[in-house]
Design a protein around this motif. Structure first.
Motif, PDB file in Angstrom:
ATOM      1  N   ASP A  31       0.807  -1.311  -0.197  1.00 54.08           N
ATOM      2  CA  ASP A  31      -0.003   0.147  -0.277  1.00 54.08           C
ATOM      3  C   ASP A  31       0.903   1.408  -0.056  1.00 54.08           C
ATOM      4  OD1 ASP A  31      -2.724  -1.209  -0.005  1.00 54.08           O
ATOM      5  OD2 ASP A  31      -2.360  -1.651   1.953  1.00 54.08           O
ATOM      6  N   ILE A  32       1.920   1.187   0.993  1.00 54.14           N
ATOM      7  CA  ILE A  32       2.659   2.685   0.866  1.00 54.14           C
ATOM      8  C   ILE A  32       3.904   2.687  -0.057  1.00 54.14           C
ATOM      9  CG2 ILE A  32       2.087   2.859   3.411  1.00 54.14           C
ATOM     10  CD1 ILE A  32       4.752   1.839   4.231  1.00 54.14           C
ATOM     11  N   ASN A  33       4.171   1.432  -0.894  1.00 50.28           N
ATOM     12  CA  ASN A  33       5.419   1.784  -1.683  1.00 50.28           C
ATOM     13  C   ASN A  33       4.669   1.799  -2.958  1.00 50.28           C
ATOM     14  OD1 ASN A  33       4.529  -0.827  -2.713  1.00 50.28           O
ATOM     15  ND2 ASN A  33       6.388  -1.894  -2.082  1.00 50.28           N
ATOM     16  N   GLY A  34       3.216   1.903  -3.096  1.00 45.19           N
ATOM     17  CA  GLY A  34       2.575   2.278  -4.299  1.00 45.19           C
ATOM     18  C   GLY A  34       2.293   1.115  -5.468  1.00 45.19           C
ATOM     19  N   THR A  35       2.663  -0.244  -5.033  1.00 44.64           N
ATOM     20  CA  THR A  35       2.472  -1.355  -5.843  1.00 44.64           C
ATOM     21  C   THR A  35       1.258  -1.615  -6.003  1.00 44.64           C
ATOM     22  OG1 THR A  35       4.655  -2.229  -5.140  1.00 44.64           O
ATOM     23  CG2 THR A  35       3.113  -3.636  -6.126  1.00 44.64           C
ATOM     24  N   ASP A  36       0.199  -1.550  -4.712  1.00 49.32           N
ATOM     25  CA  ASP A  36      -1.181  -1.759  -5.082  1.00 49.32           C
ATOM     26  C   ASP A  36      -1.968  -0.919  -5.987  1.00 49.32           C
ATOM     27  OD1 ASP A  36      -3.837  -2.872  -3.773  1.00 49.32           O
ATOM     28  OD2 ASP A  36      -4.046  -0.733  -3.649  1.00 49.32           O
ATOM     29  N   ALA A  37      -1.612   0.389  -5.813  1.00 47.98           N
ATOM     30  CA  ALA A  37      -2.037   1.640  -6.764  1.00 47.98           C
ATOM     31  C   ALA A  37      -1.634   1.144  -8.110  1.00 47.98           C
ATOM     32  CB  ALA A  37      -1.727   2.830  -6.186  1.00 47.98           C
TER      33      ALA A  37
END
Lengths: 434, 434
Positions: free
Chosen positions: A197-203
């Protein structure tokens, strides 16, 4: 009235329970809308001991996914276990057996989309994945049908609720990144391991799906430039605010039919822009089409019932197709053929405005050295914030906002600047959108 | 690839030109998404002399609507002339001839919906009307498909761009109602005769359609309580602002499956609420579902290309149905059967908070007389703004915000209050939402 349509679930976690609840408790409403009942036939999970938000009737339970897939009354298989395997094998097996599939599995679709889509195309089944992007917001439906007459000019999405919750807490309550993350975890907005979530992978997974829907080509994770919010500092949030901006983790997809940018990174959004008002765990996708102009879709991007709402909308769509004998009425990614020639623009060629925070020694001539290097690379400065002397500090901050510049030039300039002896820490760089 | 699907337009005004432009200029994109070309076969208009935004090819033009309806290559008839007749006859004739119909005609559907729907049901054709509510925003699709798993708890819509433009101008630029209306007309946001926009009728037509989609019964105009914005005074906008509210013309649809409120009137919306940020000619519909929670759909509610985007999305949906042999895959109003027993709540029973502006003589005891009457009717006051002495004025304003109260009690109380000798002008009453 026709025969009931059978639905089977694989995975009885939070979302699975929400889906079971809707199918059972809203059975009459769904029957009125579909024209025939949707029967929950079987639910598979490996662990029936743990506490659940909804009590799935004992006679529906099984521990074997195969029992769901092979059940003769199941026409629609819903995969809700997440992760790549065994989810992928279950989906492919179900499609091979002539079942339609609904999934919320963004990681799987972003990483193995082509493999699954090949099976879908061959077997003529329906594949629904509304719940894989932005939870309860019907954004996939909007792209596949509602905005179908549009060339998408740009999409700007707040599509990770955890990251948005953290940034909102930092801005509104002056928390550090770590304090905000702890709160998100305590409140259940972030998982024990919040890395994706915080490293941007999910987005980025979701951006792959949105870009594919908009541009008629199946993109993949490496097509996305990804940066997370781990490095966002409360000071940057404050300086941004001072200049009239809010920092958001944005998924940005924009371009022409020939070339498209797909990127996920923190960005300064004008405080007056609708997207900057999207607070906490909410999601929103701002979509600009060549005909419709700017639109926005807003709602809860996660959680049991919002996600279940999206899953059941897919089940209903497929049931309506089954009833009218029209499976594959709409291509999964809206385009009949996903071989569009659209290219991904290399990140180095992307144009943006930039926010830069330099940590420099408090000496005369610092500003002119930095401005000089930027100028050499064709980067012009729009505004500067230079706070007065801060004694007892190792360094002072200088904040700059640039006019539009090319990413490659910016990166080269910063490399030079960060080598200057007056520069104490690596420069913070955040792109500016809108 | 299958045979092309033929489309005919009746009405080549602004929207008609937009639709023709999309069908011709985005032909390739639409072919990729539908799987077969959409052919614009014929366009009818009674006047081919006037200036148009798009040059419709000469060989497509006719002055006879019948030529469109009866053309053997036309499968989908698009009615864009507006008004009740002859639009209604054209639509019914087309349906009778086995053609599918797309229309943007909210007035016709709100006033003669049952008659048209009976023909649709009998003939098994498709009826698309996405463009009839909120222009380019795919809200009908969202209600019919995306949020299909939800019981709608409430909908709050800014669905008249003219009214919203006027209220925004009044608030942001301190204009009077008449000044703002003149600007709206000068800029083309209001018609020469803006009556239906400012008296709430246009929003009420749309509310009828939204309520019908959400609650499974075909409502009619008399089911809607309608008030317009003609009486909104800049002073009320300022007092509302002082108390943290913005005045919007809202369409409000809320309730349980048994009883629903449908009303259109100006309302105070908290300034922090997303709806109060919807400015100018933009539209937005805030939809709360029992599963999905709060969602919002935002975009341009009118104009050539946004509306054409919605019309063409209907054409594509019907073309996809034709191709897969699945016409009537989805019921026009989402429910298979529109005989739900849901009732309309009488306005007298509606509960709301209220903003009241009294114009009273500047004498002692005024406040207690008013508060006394309100109290007798069970209405309790949340806050009061009483401005100091205003000499040279015939009256002074007293502004009150009430707690929740019943409409009937409020109306009775105001009738009594307005008879008091200390009350100089009829009291201004605006409901408070959210």
């Amino acid at each position: 009235m026709s025969n009931p349509i059978g639905v089977g679930l694989i995975g009885a976690g939070t979302i699975g329970c929400g889906v079971a609840r809707l199918l059972l408790e809203s059975r009459e409403l769904l029957t009125q809308r579909v024209g025939t009942p949707l029967n929950l036939v079987k639910v598979a999970d490996i662990d029936w001991e743990r506490d659940r938000t909804f009590n799935i009737p004992e006679d529906l339970r099984t521990t074997e996914a195969e029992e769901v897939i092979n059940h003769p009354e199941v026409s629609i298989v819903v995969e809700l276990i997440g992760g790549i395997e065994p989810a992928k094998s279950f989906i492919i097996e179900a499609l091979n057996k002539g079942k339609h599939v609904v999934t919320a599995n963004k990681a799987l679709l972003a990483e193995s989309g082509k493999e699954i889509l090949d099976v879908v195309m061959r077997d003529g089944a329906d594949l629904g994945f509304e719940a894989s992007v932005a939870g309860g917001i019907p954004i996939i439906l909007a792209l596949r049908e509602g905005l179908v007459a549009n060339r998408i000019v740009g999409m700007y999405g707040i599509i990770n609720g955890t990251a948005n919750f953290i940034l909102t807490k930092m801005e509104d309550e002056n928390l550090s990144f770590n304090e905000a993350l702890s709160q998100a975890q305590a409140l259940g907005y972030a998982e024990a391991d919040p890395t994706l979530d915080i490293n941007g992978t999910d987005a980025a997974h979701k951006a792959v799906l949105l870009a594919s829907l908009a541009y008629g080509r199946l993109f993949q994770l490496p097509d996305v430039h990804v940066e997370g919010i781990e490095e966002i500092d409360i000071r940057d949030i404050r300086y941004a605010q001072e200049m009239g901006y809010t920092i958001k983790l944005l998924a940005i997809i924009k371009g022409e039919q020939e070339q498209v940018e797909i990127r996920v990174h923190p960005a300064l959004v004008p405080s007056q822009h609708t997207l900057s008002k999207v607070k906490g765990a909410f999601n929103a996708i701002y979509v600009e089409g060549d005909a419709v102009g700017p639109t926005m879709f807003y709602g809860k991007g996660a959680g049991e019932m919002p996600t279940a709402s999206a899953v059941v909308s897919d089940i209903v769509a497929i049931a309506r197709n089954i009833l009218s004998g029209a499976s594959r009425r709409t291509a999964p990614f809206s385009y009949r053929n996903l071989s569009n020639g659209v290219k991904v623009k290399p990140m180095s060629e992307v144009e943006s405005r930039y926010y830069m925070r330099f940590s420099v020694l408090d000496k005369p001539g610092v500003l002119s050295s930095i401005a000089g290097i930027l100028g050499n690379h064709g980067i012009s400065i729009e505004s500067v914030i230079q706070k007065g002397h801060q004694t007892h500090r190792e360094s002072v901050p200088v904040v700059m906002m640039t006019h539009h510049a090319i990413e490659e030039h910016v990166q080269k300039a910063l490399k030079e600047i960060d080598k200057l002896p007056i520069v104490v820490h690596p420069t913070v760089l955040i792109r500016v959108e809108g």
